[in-house]
Design an enzyme around this catalytic site. Structure first.
Site, PDB file in Angstrom:
ATOM      1  N   GLU A 124       0.822  -1.221   0.000  1.00 44.07           N
ATOM      2  CA  GLU A 124       0.000   0.000   0.000  1.00 44.07           C
ATOM      3  C   GLU A 124       0.854   1.267   0.000  1.00 44.07           C
ATOM      4  OE1 GLU A 124      -3.011  -0.145   3.038  1.00 44.07           O
ATOM      5  OE2 GLU A 124      -4.067  -1.801   2.073  1.00 44.07           O
ATOM      6  N   GLU A 267      -5.846  -8.808  -1.023  1.00 42.60           N
ATOM      7  CA  GLU A 267      -6.430  -8.959   0.314  1.00 42.60           C
ATOM      8  C   GLU A 267      -7.921  -8.717   0.250  1.00 42.60           C
ATOM      9  OE1 GLU A 267      -4.967  -6.554   3.522  1.00 42.60           O
ATOM     10  OE2 GLU A 267      -2.867  -6.821   2.965  1.00 42.60           O
TER      11      GLU A 267
END
Length: 459
Positions: A124, A267
């Site tokens: 991220e 995810e």
């Protein structure tokens, strides 16, 4: 000779297995995120053996490149994605460092039988408020790719993961775009690299975090959920939240001219427990979401903007991790408890009735000897009290807490819970291993499960 009972079971399992095979062949498949922020997790060798033999999981994502874990997965055939820590990403703009990182963390394990499938450069990064880090991302990915080629490991793809925070909005999928200032300098070179190397754009998509009372049914893939939501730009109807999130990502990518870049779900998941104020938590809801997400993304139906295709999906997470910071829900995303018993059945067992979970519980005889005990914080212990425990334990004469200071082998993960576990255990062992030496104002507990991880070894 195969018995009639076994033949019936095989016939009943055939549709599921065919769906699984077709998903894998079409670029789908089911993975798990294997985090280690827990004090009572099983040995990596037990984990690897269990996943390979007893589940339909075909991919494991690691949040680092722990050599012990990579060795455990050697020979299992499971694809493994390793992750470069965010702090190392700027260093990878130097090709020499990238080549050294690959030589030390990837090459020896790939040659020893670990099926390393991807190197993920950071986690991220695109939502970090650090422009140096952001501008380093694409060059770092290119250098890792070059380093892999130098080691004859071109089959190992290079990518990175993104949260939905990189987009302006996902409410109207067709209108989604990358945040201002990210598209040209940061995302465009990244997408250009992914296209050139046939690597996927990997997204962490969580309908749970977009949850309201009105969207619970849509988030859980419940049939006829409020009739769905219409995208005003396309007229397409969305019956579940995950489809809308993935199409928002696709729209943003396509708007930049890279609509042919594949998308994978790195995810997704749902917590089985949480705070009283957290909406939608619960084991039954977590079971329903993960089962339905796996089934839907592997079905070949696709999404309204990306029909007739499957998606690779990795569930977060393999274990409940009691050292993760944040609200209670953050520590309860696991499919399994630390002793490998399921929190719920997410539909990933090859034969649910025959599964005998691997256990790390100590036998009564071993427990009675008083050997191999550790002192760790209770899962719900207050962080302020845990910080006081650290200060107290590390302030005692003869106790060396260098391992949890910056640069120390136990500094990461840099959380109060993780550091407290190390400091409290040092105090416990330095003072005779009596139960009262692990009380710490009722915030400590004695365990027979080794909390060591990677290079961080607990006394």
């Amino acid at each position: 000779m195969t018995s009639p009972t076994v033949l019936v079971q095989m016939i009943l399992l055939l549709p599921m297995l065919l769906l699984w095979v077709s998903a894998v062949e079409a670029g789908g498949g089911v993975g798990v995120n294997y985090g280690t922020r827990g004090t009572t997790l099983p040995a990596p060798s037990d984990v690897a053996r269990f996943l390979a033999r007893e589940t339909l999981v075909d991919r494991v994502r690691l949040f680092d490149a722990d050599p012990a874990v990579l060795r455990a997965f050697a020979g299992t055939g499971l694809a493994v994605d390793v992750t470069v820590p965010n702090g190392d990403v700027p260093r990878l703009v130097h090709l020499g460092y990238a080549r050294r990182w690959v030589r030390e963390n990837v090459a020896p394990h790939a040659r020893a039988g670990s099926n390393i499938s991807r190197v993920l450069v950071g986690d991220e990064v695109t939502t970090e408020a650090n422009r140096t880090l952001l501008l380093s991302l694409a060059p770092a990915m290119q250098n890792v790719h070059t380093a892999l080629a130098a080691e004859s490991l071109l089959h190992v793809k290079v990518s990175t993961t993104h949260s939905l925070g990189v987009l302006t909005s996902t409410e109207q999928p067709s209108a989604a775009r990358f945040r201002d200032g990210y598209d040209t300098a940061i995302v465009r070179p990244l997408l250009r690299f992914l296209r050139a190397t046939a690597a996927p754009f990997m997204v962490n998509a969580y309908p749970f975090y977009a949850l309201t009372n009105d969207t619970l049914d849509m988030a859980l893939f419940r049939p006829g959920a409020a009739g769905g939501v219409v995208d005003e730009g396309t007229g397409l109807v969305y019956a579940n939240v995950l489809d809308a999130q993935l199409d928002a990502v696709h729209s943003a990518i396509r708007r930049m001219g890279f609509g042919d870049v594949d998308i994978a779900v790195s995810e997704t998941g749902w917590p089985s427990a949480g705070e009283d104020w957290e909406l939608g938590v619960g084991a039954d809801l977590a079971r329903d979401y993960n089962r339905n997400a796996i089934r839907h993304l592997g079905s070949g139906v696709g999404t309204p903007l990306m029909p007739n295709r499957t998606f690779e999906v990795s569930i977060f997470s393999l274990f409940d991790e009691n050292l993760r910071p944040g609200p209670v829900s953050q520590r309860n995303f696991g499919l399994f408890h630390g002793d490998m018993t399921p929190v719920y059945d997410a539909g990933i067992f090859t034969d649910p009735e025959a599964v005998v979970p691997v256990s790390t519980k100590v036998t009564p005889a071993a427990a009675e000897t008083g050997q191999r005990q550790w002192c760790v914080p209770k899962p719900a212990a207050d962080e302020m009290m845990l910080q006081e425990n650290i200060d107290f334990a590390c302030g005692q004469e003869g106790i060396d807490c260098a391992a949890i200071r910056p640069g120390g082998v136990c500094y990461e993960p840099n959380t109060v819970q993780a550091h407290a576990a190390y400091a409290m255990n040092l105090f416990f062992h330095s003072n005779g291993r009596h139960a009262f030496n692990c009380d710490f104002g009722q915030t400590g507990i004695v365990t027979t499960a080794d909390p060591s991880y990677g290079g961080c070894k607990f006394m």
